[in-house]
Write a protein that holds these residues in place. Structure first.
Motif, PDB file in Angstrom:
ATOM      1  N   UNK A   1      -6.236  -8.168   1.401  1.00 22.80           N
ATOM      2  CA  UNK A   1      -6.627  -9.448   1.991  1.00 22.80           C
ATOM      3  C   UNK A   1      -5.786 -10.587   1.418  1.00 22.80           C
ATOM      4  N   UNK A   2      -5.556 -10.547   0.120  1.00 22.65           N
ATOM      5  CA  UNK A   2      -4.856 -11.641  -0.562  1.00 22.65           C
ATOM      6  C   UNK A   2      -3.409 -11.769  -0.103  1.00 22.65           C
ATOM      7  N   UNK A   3      -2.721 -10.660   0.089  1.00 24.86           N
ATOM      8  CA  UNK A   3      -1.294 -10.736   0.430  1.00 24.86           C
ATOM      9  C   UNK A   3      -1.034 -10.682   1.934  1.00 24.86           C
ATOM     10  N   UNK A   4      -2.074 -10.667   2.718  1.00 27.08           N
ATOM     11  CA  UNK A   4      -1.927 -10.584   4.164  1.00 27.08           C
ATOM     12  C   UNK A   4      -0.983 -11.645   4.712  1.00 27.08           C
ATOM     13  N   UNK A   5      -1.122 -12.870   4.237  1.00 28.90           N
ATOM     14  CA  UNK A   5      -0.286 -13.970   4.736  1.00 28.90           C
ATOM     15  C   UNK A   5       0.805 -14.381   3.740  1.00 28.90           C
ATOM     16  N   UNK A   6       1.119 -13.480   2.821  1.00 33.70           N
ATOM     17  CA  UNK A   6       2.158 -13.745   1.820  1.00 33.70           C
ATOM     18  C   UNK A   6       3.202 -12.622   1.864  1.00 33.70           C
ATOM     19  N   UNK A   7       4.137 -12.707   2.789  1.00 32.12           N
ATOM     20  CA  UNK A   7       5.106 -11.616   2.968  1.00 32.12           C
ATOM     21  C   UNK A   7       5.931 -11.305   1.721  1.00 32.12           C
ATOM     22  N   UNK A   8       6.148 -12.305   0.872  1.00 32.68           N
ATOM     23  CA  UNK A   8       6.934 -12.069  -0.330  1.00 32.68           C
ATOM     24  C   UNK A   8       6.220 -11.152  -1.325  1.00 32.68           C
TER      25      UNK A   8
ATOM     26  N   UNK B   1       4.310  -8.546  -0.304  1.00 34.15           N
ATOM     27  CA  UNK B   1       4.046  -7.278   0.376  1.00 34.15           C
ATOM     28  C   UNK B   1       4.578  -6.079  -0.403  1.00 34.15           C
ATOM     29  N   UNK B   2       5.627  -6.268  -1.195  1.00 34.86           N
ATOM     30  CA  UNK B   2       6.203  -5.143  -1.930  1.00 34.86           C
ATOM     31  C   UNK B   2       5.243  -4.618  -2.992  1.00 34.86           C
ATOM     32  N   UNK B   3       4.237  -5.382  -3.365  1.00 39.18           N
ATOM     33  CA  UNK B   3       3.265  -4.893  -4.348  1.00 39.18           C
ATOM     34  C   UNK B   3       2.383  -3.787  -3.770  1.00 39.18           C
ATOM     35  N   UNK B   4       2.410  -3.631  -2.455  1.00 33.87           N
ATOM     36  CA  UNK B   4       1.620  -2.572  -1.823  1.00 33.87           C
ATOM     37  C   UNK B   4       2.086  -1.177  -2.241  1.00 33.87           C
ATOM     38  N   UNK B   5       3.274  -1.076  -2.774  1.00 31.15           N
ATOM     39  CA  UNK B   5       3.788   0.218  -3.233  1.00 31.15           C
ATOM     40  C   UNK B   5       2.868   0.819  -4.310  1.00 31.15           C
ATOM     41  N   UNK B   6       2.185  -0.027  -5.052  1.00 30.77           N
ATOM     42  CA  UNK B   6       1.306   0.447  -6.131  1.00 30.77           C
ATOM     43  C   UNK B   6      -0.062   0.876  -5.629  1.00 30.77           C
ATOM     44  N   UNK B   7      -0.354   0.688  -4.364  1.00 28.04           N
ATOM     45  CA  UNK B   7      -1.652   1.063  -3.815  1.00 28.04           C
ATOM     46  C   UNK B   7      -1.811   2.561  -3.591  1.00 28.04           C
ATOM     47  N   UNK B   8      -0.732   3.299  -3.661  1.00 29.84           N
ATOM     48  CA  UNK B   8      -0.825   4.750  -3.415  1.00 29.84           C
ATOM     49  C   UNK B   8      -1.229   5.516  -4.638  1.00 29.84           C
TER      50      UNK B   8
END
Length: 64
Positions: A48-55, A57-64
């Motif tokens: 939710x927090x990074x939804x509108x912060x494209x810069x 988005x690369x932190x999503x790599x740690x969600x796996x």
């Protein structure tokens, strides 16, 4: 009452969100320090927090 580690982590991530590299570092650190159920809650918060912060988005790599 003392803040939970999850709430503290959210506060830190919010404060460092100006720096992508630092934000990713803190996300990685949070996933190694939090309890499994807190990690799941943090994942939902992060999406939710990074939804509108494209810069950030690369932190999503740690969600796996």
């Amino acid at each position: 009452m003392a803040k939970s580690m999850l709430e503290y982590t959210k506060m830190v991530l919010n404060k460092v969100s100006f720096d992508t590299k630092l934000f990713c570092k803190e996300v990685k650190k949070a996933f190694s320090n939090l309890l499994p159920e807190e990690v799941e809650e943090l994942k939902l918060w992060l999406e939710k927090f990074i939804y509108d912060k494209p810069e950030l988005q690369q932190s999503l790599i740690y969600l796996t």
